[in-house]
Enzyme design. Structure first.
Site, PDB file in Angstrom:
ATOM      1  CG  ASP A  66     -39.823 -15.213  44.456  1.00  0.00           C
ATOM      2  OD1 ASP A  66     -38.829 -15.009  45.195  1.00  0.00           O
ATOM      3  OD2 ASP A  66     -40.291 -16.355  44.276  1.00  0.00           O
ATOM      4  CG  HIS A  67     -41.581 -15.503  48.385  1.00  0.00           C
ATOM      5  ND1 HIS A  67     -42.461 -16.538  48.605  1.00  0.00           N
ATOM      6  CD2 HIS A  67     -40.706 -15.947  47.457  1.00  0.00           C
ATOM      7  CE1 HIS A  67     -42.121 -17.567  47.850  1.00  0.00           C
ATOM      8  NE2 HIS A  67     -41.050 -17.229  47.142  1.00  0.00           N
ATOM      9  CG  HIS A 138     -35.764 -21.530  50.065  1.00  0.00           C
ATOM     10  ND1 HIS A 138     -35.703 -22.116  48.810  1.00  0.00           N
ATOM     11  CD2 HIS A 138     -35.998 -20.208  49.827  1.00  0.00           C
ATOM     12  CE1 HIS A 138     -35.892 -21.179  47.884  1.00  0.00           C
ATOM     13  NE2 HIS A 138     -36.069 -20.016  48.466  1.00  0.00           N
ATOM     14  CG  HIS A 267     -42.414 -21.012  44.115  1.00  0.00           C
ATOM     15  ND1 HIS A 267     -41.185 -21.305  43.561  1.00  0.00           N
ATOM     16  CD2 HIS A 267     -42.267 -19.789  44.668  1.00  0.00           C
ATOM     17  CE1 HIS A 267     -40.340 -20.307  43.785  1.00  0.00           C
ATOM     18  NE2 HIS A 267     -40.977 -19.368  44.445  1.00  0.00           N
TER      19      HIS A 267
HETATM   20 ZN   LIG Z   1     -39.825 -17.953  45.570  1.00  0.00          ZN
HETATM   21 ZN   LIG Z   2     -37.072 -18.325  47.660  1.00  0.00          ZN
END
Ligand SMILES: [Zn+2]
Ligand SMILES: [Zn+2]
Length: 376
Positions: A66-67, A138, A267
């Site tokens: 998604d990035h 993360h 986000h």
């Molecule tokens: Zn993300």
């Molecule tokens: Zn991520």
């Protein structure tokens, strides 16, 4: 020096009808730095007042799809246009490997593409500012980026200078540079008599995806703007921890301790609209906004009022900005329904924290409409 952030994508993990995946354009003077490039980022740019400009630098926070999924398409478009301007893509270690695979998707480019792997602690010197890479938490290799300006010259007191007999003109510049001047009537004036102490530059911190992290707390200390992961609310705290994300309350607590001026939450999981995230955070840290796509965060100098949210600030002229103005938040005679716009498009000029579900119950229902409210 103008400094702002254009929120091109504010959803987490998957796009929704209203929100695109992660992508933020940082503009400083004439420079444009793209931080993350989620799927559809090129179209978000096209739809915005920015347009699909020839970006020369992209910073990736990590390699969850998604990035970065927006990159192959964007690079392909640039190649089809015959672009020649070089582009540099920065990211954590793993960037070269990622592009080994992506290359097959976008094929041959017409412009030089440079890949630069950066690690926490690295800094890119840019003259009057620098980009500092910092560690986030993360669960995969991931990092955030901070734009840190050098201190600015102190304020020049024109009245004091005139009173001391300095004629308006080039001598002002000399004093501003920190040097003393001889004045026409005799005598000298020292810089510190008319120029205040140096003022701190601005700091903008963008975390990308992260759990609450000490490294973020440190770099965010007294930042003008902290853009922080708020994928979940407190009721999903466990899930946030499992997936390496933060809740709105956690981000707010960190912003409070770091004493940032403005917390920008992004986000968002597709189960949230925004207001519930804003409410949760504001109970802890009132200076919180939850922007929508195409909102702008203008990072004004403290003496000019500091950072502020400009709702729909980057809505393109071709877009029909929906305004529902139930509490006057939207204003301006928009047609709530019908008209030429895509019914799924975001209510672009609305209060980003005032949206409420109208019509259908599903938070991410394709026909779920937003109503403007004044917000809490
Ligand atoms: Zn993300
Ligand atoms: Zn991520």
């Amino acid at each position: 020096m103008d400094l702002d952030l254009v929120l091109l994508g504010t959803s987490g993990s998957v796009p929704t009808a209203r929100r695109g995946p992660a992508s933020i354009l940082v503009r400083r003077g004439g420079e444009k730095l793209l931080v993350d490039c989620g799927e559809g980022a090129q179209r978000q740019l096209l739809r915005s007042s920015v347009g699909l400009v020839e970006l020369s630098e992209v910073f990736l926070t990590h390699y969850h799809a998604d990035h970065y999924l927006g990159l192959p398409g964007m690079l392909k478009t640039f190649a089809l246009r015959g672009r020649e301007l070089p582009m540099t893509i920065y990211g954590p270690p793993g960037l070269n490997e990622l592009f080994g695979s992506l290359q097959r998707v976008f094929g041959r480019l017409t412009f030089p593409l440079r890949l630069v792997e950066l690690r926490p602690g690295d800094a890119l010197e840019r003259g009057d500012y620098r980009i500092v890479v910092f560690k986030v938490h993360h669960g995969v290799t991931a990092q955030g980026y901070a734009l840190v300006e050098e201190p600015r010259a102190g304020r020049f007191d024109v009245e004091a200078a005139k009173a001391l007999g300095v004629p308006e003109g080039p001598l002002f510049g000399v004093l501003q540079r920190g040097e003393a001047v001889e004045i026409p009537g005799g005598g000298a004036v020292r810089s510190e008599q008319v120029v205040g102490p140096p003022r701190p530059g601005r700091k903008v911190v963008i975390t990308g995806d992260t759990r609450p992290a000490r490294s973020v707390l440190e770099i965010a200390n007294e930042a003008e703007v902290l853009v922080h992961d708020a994928t979940f609310s407190e009721e999903e705290r466990e899930r946030a921890d499992e997936t390496g994300h933060s809740t709105a309350a956690q981000a707010a607590e960190l912003a409070r301790v770091a004493a940032v001026r403005l917390l920008v939450l992004t986000h968002l999981s597709n189960r949230y609209f925004g207001p519930e995230i804003a409410r949760e955070a504001r109970a802890i840290f009132p200076e919180t906004v939850v922007p929508r796509d195409f909102d702008i965060i203008d990072v004004g100098f403290p003496e000019r009022g500091g950072p502020q949210l400009i709702k729909g600030g980057a809505v393109g002229s071709g877009e029909e900005a929906e305004t529902h103005g139930e509490h006057g938040a939207g204003g301006g005679g928009g047609r709530p329904h019908g008209g030429g716009g895509d019914p799924d498009d975001p209510a672009l000029r609305g209060d980003p924290v005032g949206a409420r579900a109208r019509g259908h119950a599903s938070p991410d229902g394709a026909r779920g409409r937003a109503t403007e409210g004044a917000g809490p």
